[in-house]
Design an enzyme around this catalytic site. Structure first.
Site, short mmCIF file in Angstrom:
data_model
loop_
_atom_site.label_atom_id
_atom_site.label_comp_id
_atom_site.label_asym_id
_atom_site.label_seq_id
_atom_site.Cartn_x
_atom_site.Cartn_y
_atom_site.Cartn_z
CB CYS A 2 -14.21 -9.16 2.36
SG CYS A 2 -14.04 -9.06 0.57
NE ARG A 27 -10.72 -6.53 8.58
CZ ARG A 27 -9.67 -7.24 8.21
NH1 ARG A 27 -9.61 -7.72 6.99
NH2 ARG A 27 -8.67 -7.46 9.03
CD1 TRP A 74 -12.64 -2.60 -1.76
CD2 TRP A 74 -11.48 -4.31 -2.61
NE1 TRP A 74 -11.75 -2.09 -2.67
CE2 TRP A 74 -11.02 -3.11 -3.22
CE3 TRP A 74 -10.90 -5.51 -3.00
CZ2 TRP A 74 -10.01 -3.08 -4.17
CZ3 TRP A 74 -9.89 -5.50 -3.97
CH2 TRP A 74 -9.46 -4.29 -4.53
CG ASN A 98 -10.77 -11.15 3.46
OD1 ASN A 98 -10.59 -10.61 2.39
ND2 ASN A 98 -10.13 -10.77 4.57
N GLY A 99 -10.38 -12.82 0.50
CA GLY A 99 -9.18 -13.28 -0.19
C GLY A 99 -9.47 -13.63 -1.64
CD GLU A 479 0.84 9.70 2.34
OE1 GLU A 479 -0.14 9.71 3.10
OE2 GLU A 479 1.06 8.75 1.55
CE LYS A 483 -3.14 9.72 3.35
NZ LYS A 483 -2.61 8.62 2.54
CD GLU A 486 -4.95 6.89 -0.52
OE1 GLU A 486 -4.70 5.70 -0.28
OE2 GLU A 486 -4.73 7.80 0.30
CG HIS A 502 15.68 16.68 -15.45
ND1 HIS A 502 16.70 16.87 -16.35
CD2 HIS A 502 16.15 17.12 -14.25
CE1 HIS A 502 17.74 17.39 -15.73
NE2 HIS A 502 17.44 17.56 -14.46
CE LYS A 602 -6.82 2.21 7.55
NZ LYS A 602 -6.27 3.51 7.15
#
Length: 607
Positions: A2, A27, A74, A98-99, A479, A483, A486, A502, A602
């Site tokens: 946040c 954030r 968030w 925040n947290g 990666e 992306k 996301e 496999h 973020k």
């Protein structure tokens, strides 16, 4: 996660708080709110959803007051509703957080048993009730904070207002970053220096356990034991200009196109072109005696670690382990002081990675940090800071930070090889020349944006997408899949090309796009063989390679993305561009929120 900002001002603060939240929206963007303190009491505006909803609310219902706190959220506890939005008000106390308060449940049960009524589902409201209880018992704001902080377990940054003290603000941190700002007749508080840049360039970083009392006359900081301490003011170095997208549609696209410049800037701080050597910042430890390397990171940064494993083991011949930070401490890793521990983080505040760093330091390891924010907690705690110089990255899906981290990792691998006597001057000069070619090669890759956009529209309807790569391009395949997940919300997975037979090949049919990352080089023929195995079973193959590789691949792909021909060392850096652009254009075609994808934020400062 946040974003927090607070101002004890000489003039009304509501509009300045809102502008600071705009700089912090990366954030968190589930909800937002502002509370101000006036001689008449506390006044608050909140709204669920994006920050624009709060801006509209403020326009319709302005806030007065010279002191205030603000928050963009968030969600961790409770849905992103207005009732759960910060700031919370309990009695004469308002706060933002925040947290995570890990012990909020027993504290909440205790408070409910006393008859206190909760109006939200958040862990934050527990802190408000604890503070309000102390104030109702006659405690001063400072005494209330001193009494409550030791009761909290977890990671938090707090900003607190008291109705009876409208000219004061208190901030506290444990495990989550919080920055003080010093002005002329004003004081400021923020999650990071970006929020405070338009307000002041004189900032100070609170340390774990610190809490601070802010007034117009200045700031008093106390440590976890209650002793008054000095936290030196430094120049933030963050530009105060508004962070905007320029001529680009999204921050992510802007940041993708910034990569030639920022990778060049990053390499410029590590490469000595005239001497054709790599140079790292000075440090006390002797890296030539390192017996083993452990790299710890989360998400995209962990793929930097996996690519770094290929480079370090190839050039420096040192065994390398790569761990996901959220698992690292819990597997009880075998560590000893002869090891080098490397953390990789864009923000330098990622909670799991920061905890892993501290675990490595407690075991006596020499530590290094590949970090984009040189004033962050990780940057201040590692023995060797290796900054990335990517500049602020606002898009949640990391792009330019990733390629700059790769550039630093390649430089570090080269230096370790030289320190161990495994590189001749000619070998090092060749590596430096190839690394120096990366910015131009990235620029050439960007020239294929329009072709990639067309391919993105072609595969936008897929439910599942697979990515393949070999060697250092295998982590890049993971990666690329990350992306796509996301920002487009399409299920995607990255595999080592040789692993297709496999198990994953069972997923292949004519509805599954297969993205094959195969630059011409040592692994090309084997990767193309795996590509043909999938194509024979109906996969819709999209091949990313150079002109020679595309010609040699023959029939099979339904589309190709041509990259410049580059040395295998820099291929993962250059080939990052097409996988980023492909994810971007698929997301745009689907109409998703590219810069602020659902459920993500973020800077991940909670475990």
């Amino acid at each position: 996660m946040c974003g927090i900002v607070g101002i004890v001002g000489a003039e009304p603060v509501a509009e300045r708080l809102l502008e600071a939240l705009r700089r912090l929206e990366y954030r968190g963007y589930d909800s937002a709110g502002i509370c101000t303190a006036t001689p008449e009491g506390l006044d608050r505006r909140r709204a669920s959803g994006k920050l624009g909803n709060l801006a509209a609310r403020l326009q319709a219902e302005p806030l007065a007051g010279l002191t205030g706190i603000a928050h963009t959220r968030w969600a961790t506890h409770g849905a992103p509703t207005e009732d759960n939005a910060h700031p919370h008000i309990v009695g004469g106390v308002s706060l933002v957080h925040n947290g995570i308060i890990e012990n909020f449940r027993p504290l909440r049960e205790e408070l409910i048993a006393e008859g206190r009524v909760f109006t939200s589902q958040t862990d934050t409201e527990v802190v408000g009730h604890l503070l309000a209880r102390e104030v109702e018992r006659g405690a001063s704001p400072e005494a209330a904070v001193a009494a409550v902080l030791p009761q909290l377990r977890g990671a938090f940054a707090l900003a607190i207002l008291f109705a009876d003290h409208p000219d004061m603000l208190i901030g506290a941190r444990l495990g989550a970053p919080l920055v003080l700002g010093h002005g002329d007749g004003e004081s400021y508080l923020g999650s990071d220096a970006i929020a405070l840049a338009p307000l002041t360039q004189r900032i100070a970083y609170l340390e774990d356990g610190d809490w601070a009392v802010l007034t117009r006359d200045g700031v008093t900081v106390r440590d976890a034991d209650g002793r008054v301490v000095e936290r030196p003011a430094v120049a933030s170095g963050v530009v105060s200009a508004s962070i905007d997208k320029g001529n680009y549609r999204h921050f992510m696209l802007k940041e993708i196109h910034e990569q030639p410049i920022v990778v060049a800037q990053t390499l410029g701080s590590y490469l000595r072109a005239v001497e054709e050597q790599v140079a790292l910042p000075a440090m006390d430890a002797d890296l030539s005696r390192i017996s083993r390397v452990v790299i710890v990171a989360c998400g995209t940064a962990s793929y930097v670690g996996l690519i770094g494993k290929y480079w370090i083991e190839r050039f420096a011949r040192i065994p390398v382990e790569v761990d996901v930070a959220s698992e690292f401490r819990y597997r009880d890793p075998v560590l000893d002081p002869s090891m080098l521990g490397i953390v990789v983080s864009q923000s330098g505040e990622t909670a799991d990675t920061l905890a892993a760093l501290r675990h490595m330091k407690s075991a006596g390891l020499t530590t290094a940090g590949i970090v984009n924010v040189p004033s962050s907690s990780m940057a201040r705690e590692v023995d060797l800071l290796l900054p990335t110089h990517a500049g602020p990255e606002i898009g949640v899906a990391s792009t330019k930070a990733f390629t700059c981290q790769l550039a630093v990792m390649a430089s570090l691998a080269t230096m370790l090889a030289r320190l161990r006597g495994l590189l001749s001057a000619a070998d090092e000069a060749e590596i430096v020349r190839h690394l120096g070619e990366a910015p131009a090669a990235i620029n050439a890759a960007l020239a294929h944006d329009a072709d990639i956009e067309a391919i993105g529209r072609r595969i936008m309807g897929a439910r599942d997408v697979l990515y393949l790569g070999r060697g250092a391009d295998y982590p890049l395949a993971m990666e690329g899949a990350l992306k796509l997940k996301e920002i487009s919300y399409i299920h995607a997975e990255g595999y080592a090309a040789g692993e297709m037979k496999h198990g994953p090949i069972a997923l292949i049919d004519e509805h599954v796009p297969l993205i094959v990352i195969a630059p011409s080089g040592p692994w090309f023929e084997k990767t193309i063989s795996n590509m043909h195995e999938a194509a024979a079973r109906g996969a819709q193959v999209i091949l990313i390679s150079d002109a020679r590789g595309i010609a040699d691949a023959g029939e099979g792909p339904i589309a190709t993305i041509e990259m410049p021909e580059v040395h295998p060392l820099i291929a993962p850096i250059v080939y990052s561009v097409p996988v980023q652009l492909l994810a971007y254009h698929v997301a745009v075609a689907k109409g998703t929120d590219v810069d602020q994808p659902r459920n993500l934020a973020k800077s991940v400062t909670v475990e």
